[in-house]
Motif scaffolding. Structure first.
Motif, short mmCIF file in Angstrom:
data_model
loop_
_atom_site.label_atom_id
_atom_site.label_comp_id
_atom_site.label_asym_id
_atom_site.label_seq_id
_atom_site.Cartn_x
_atom_site.Cartn_y
_atom_site.Cartn_z
N VAL A 264 0.80 -1.24 0.00
CA VAL A 264 0.00 0.00 0.00
C VAL A 264 0.82 1.27 0.00
CG1 VAL A 264 -2.04 -1.05 1.04
CG2 VAL A 264 -0.24 -0.13 2.52
N VAL A 265 2.04 1.22 0.49
CA VAL A 265 2.84 2.45 0.59
C VAL A 265 4.30 2.17 0.31
CG1 VAL A 265 3.21 2.22 3.08
CG2 VAL A 265 3.31 4.49 2.04
N ILE A 266 4.95 3.14 -0.33
CA ILE A 266 6.39 3.09 -0.59
C ILE A 266 7.01 4.36 -0.03
CG2 ILE A 266 8.19 3.14 -2.38
CD1 ILE A 266 6.14 1.65 -4.18
N SER A 267 8.08 4.22 0.72
CA SER A 267 8.74 5.37 1.33
C SER A 267 10.16 5.46 0.79
CB SER A 267 8.77 5.22 2.85
OG SER A 267 9.16 6.41 3.48
N ILE A 268 10.50 6.62 0.24
CA ILE A 268 11.81 6.84 -0.38
C ILE A 268 12.49 8.03 0.29
CG2 ILE A 268 12.98 7.56 -2.51
CD1 ILE A 268 10.89 5.96 -4.05
N ALA A 269 13.77 7.86 0.59
CA ALA A 269 14.57 8.93 1.18
C ALA A 269 15.46 9.53 0.10
CB ALA A 269 15.41 8.41 2.33
N ILE A 270 15.47 10.86 0.04
CA ILE A 270 16.36 11.58 -0.88
C ILE A 270 17.33 12.40 -0.04
CG2 ILE A 270 16.53 13.25 -2.76
CD1 ILE A 270 15.00 10.78 -3.59
N GLY B 177 28.63 23.59 2.85
CA GLY B 177 27.52 23.01 2.11
C GLY B 177 26.38 22.64 3.04
N ASN B 178 25.25 22.33 2.49
CA ASN B 178 24.08 21.96 3.28
C ASN B 178 23.61 20.56 2.91
OD1 ASN B 178 23.71 24.42 4.78
ND2 ASN B 178 23.00 25.37 2.88
N THR B 179 23.41 19.74 3.92
CA THR B 179 22.88 18.40 3.73
C THR B 179 21.45 18.35 4.23
OG1 THR B 179 25.06 17.37 3.96
CG2 THR B 179 23.14 15.96 4.32
N ALA B 180 20.57 17.75 3.46
CA ALA B 180 19.18 17.60 3.87
C ALA B 180 18.66 16.25 3.42
CB ALA B 180 18.32 18.71 3.27
N ILE B 181 17.80 15.67 4.23
CA ILE B 181 17.16 14.41 3.89
C ILE B 181 15.67 14.64 3.77
CG2 ILE B 181 16.70 12.04 4.63
CD1 ILE B 181 19.33 12.11 6.18
N SER B 182 15.09 14.18 2.67
CA SER B 182 13.66 14.35 2.43
C SER B 182 13.02 12.99 2.23
CB SER B 182 13.43 15.23 1.20
OG SER B 182 14.03 16.50 1.36
N PHE B 183 11.84 12.81 2.81
CA PHE B 183 11.09 11.57 2.65
C PHE B 183 9.92 11.80 1.70
CE2 PHE B 183 12.32 10.46 7.29
CZ PHE B 183 13.55 9.99 6.87
N LEU B 184 9.80 10.92 0.71
CA LEU B 184 8.68 10.95 -0.23
C LEU B 184 7.91 9.64 -0.06
CD1 LEU B 184 10.53 12.19 -3.46
CD2 LEU B 184 9.57 13.55 -1.59
N PRO C 96 7.80 17.04 12.25
CA PRO C 96 8.75 17.51 11.24
C PRO C 96 8.14 17.54 9.84
CG PRO C 96 9.17 15.22 11.76
CD PRO C 96 8.11 15.68 12.72
N ALA C 97 8.83 18.21 8.94
CA ALA C 97 8.40 18.25 7.54
C ALA C 97 8.56 16.89 6.89
CB ALA C 97 9.18 19.30 6.77
N ASN C 98 9.47 16.08 7.44
CA ASN C 98 9.76 14.78 6.83
C ASN C 98 9.41 13.62 7.75
OD1 ASN C 98 11.17 15.37 4.15
ND2 ASN C 98 12.22 16.74 5.57
N ILE C 99 8.43 12.84 7.30
CA ILE C 99 7.98 11.65 8.02
C ILE C 99 7.99 10.50 7.01
CG2 ILE C 99 6.10 10.55 9.28
CD1 ILE C 99 5.13 13.34 10.06
N GLY C 100 8.64 9.42 7.38
CA GLY C 100 8.73 8.28 6.47
C GLY C 100 8.63 6.96 7.22
N PHE C 101 8.86 5.87 6.50
CA PHE C 101 8.75 4.55 7.10
C PHE C 101 10.00 3.72 6.82
CE2 PHE C 101 4.43 5.84 5.83
CZ PHE C 101 3.83 5.87 7.09
N ILE D 107 9.57 6.96 10.88
CA ILE D 107 10.74 7.81 11.09
C ILE D 107 10.31 9.28 11.06
CG2 ILE D 107 13.05 8.43 10.30
CD1 ILE D 107 13.12 5.80 8.78
N LEU D 108 10.74 10.04 12.06
CA LEU D 108 10.52 11.48 12.08
C LEU D 108 11.88 12.16 12.05
CD1 LEU D 108 8.11 10.07 13.90
CD2 LEU D 108 7.40 12.45 14.11
#
Length: 238
Positions: free
Chosen positions: A120-126, A137-144, A193-198, A204-205
């Motif tokens: 039912v769900v797919i969680s991807i980290a960028i 530099g700036n590092t950021a992790i985003s969950f889609l 947080p802006a990014n919540i994933g699985f 994961i928050l």
């Protein structure tokens, strides 16, 4: 009559195979002929054509927005990820023309990973690292998060049946993770947080630098086990 029955079962078999076709992911590199600054390695979905194309399009659009420099007018915004990669390189070349004595260089490194996949769900980290000549530099992790039936991205609010109750649960885990509240911009406030994933372990928050604390604090991340969060999850197949 027997040939008709045989034909019927062949059609049924083909239909069943297509219906059961599952999404799979493989890592690809995206670059262009004149690219010297951007490195992109992301998962590409294959399988159900409609769903996989929707997911791949969402991922590429997100990365293109990550690479955008400044606030270009809509008519000057690249229409594809490849064009955005070239635009990033062009911006750097223009910078060097304006400041030929500068020894600064730009770079962008973007990596994607499938963290969780169910029916039912797919969680991807960028994970993105961007340096455009600043002090660091700036590092950021985003969950889609994606709905497997449509390939559309799921908003954080739609992940939960009762987001207020989940927020109360998350605060307890947050307080256990961040014992020194003096590092926070607003020590007395708590927001999801802006990014919540699985992942296989749970929900994961993740707070990126500058989201709730200074850059030096780094990324703040914690996981709520599925058995604790399952009562609040919309996509509850965990």
């Amino acid at each position: 009559m027997s040939s008709r029955i045989l034909s019927f079962f062949i059609i049924l078999l083909i239909f069943s195979c297509k219906k059961e076709e599952k999404l799979t992911f493989s890592e690809i590199e995206i670059t262009t002929e004149n690219n010297a600054l951007v490195r992109i390695f992301i998962p590409e979905a294959t399988g159900n054509t409609t769903v996989s194309e929707a997911i791949n399009s969402e991922i590429e659009s997100f990365i293109a927005s990550t690479l955008t420099i400044g606030n270009p007018e809509p008519e000057n915004t690249p229409s594809s990820l490849s064009e955005q990669i070239d635009a990033f390189n062009t911006e750097f070349n223009n910078f060097i023309k304006d400041f030929p004595a500068s020894t600064l260089t730009w770079e962008a490194q973007i990596d994607g990973e499938v963290m969780y996949q169910s029916d039912v769900v797919i969680s991807i980290a960028i994970t993105s690292y961007m340096n455009t000549g600043g002090a660091h530099g700036n590092t950021a992790i985003s969950f889609l998060n994606f709905d497997t039936t449509s390939g559309k991205q799921i908003a954080n609010e739609a992940l939960f049946t009762d987001i207020k109750a989940f927020k109360n649960l998350a605060k307890r885990f947050f307080d256990a993770e961040v014992t020194d509240k003096t590092v926070l911009f607003e020590p007395d406030a708590f927001n999801l947080p802006a990014n919540i994933g699985f992942s296989e372990e749970g929900v994961i928050l993740l707070y990126n630098p500058y989201e709730i604390a200074p850059y030096a604090t780094g990324i703040i991340e914690f996981t709520i086990p599925f058995e604790k969060a399952k009562d609040y999850l919309t996509f509850n197949s965990f």
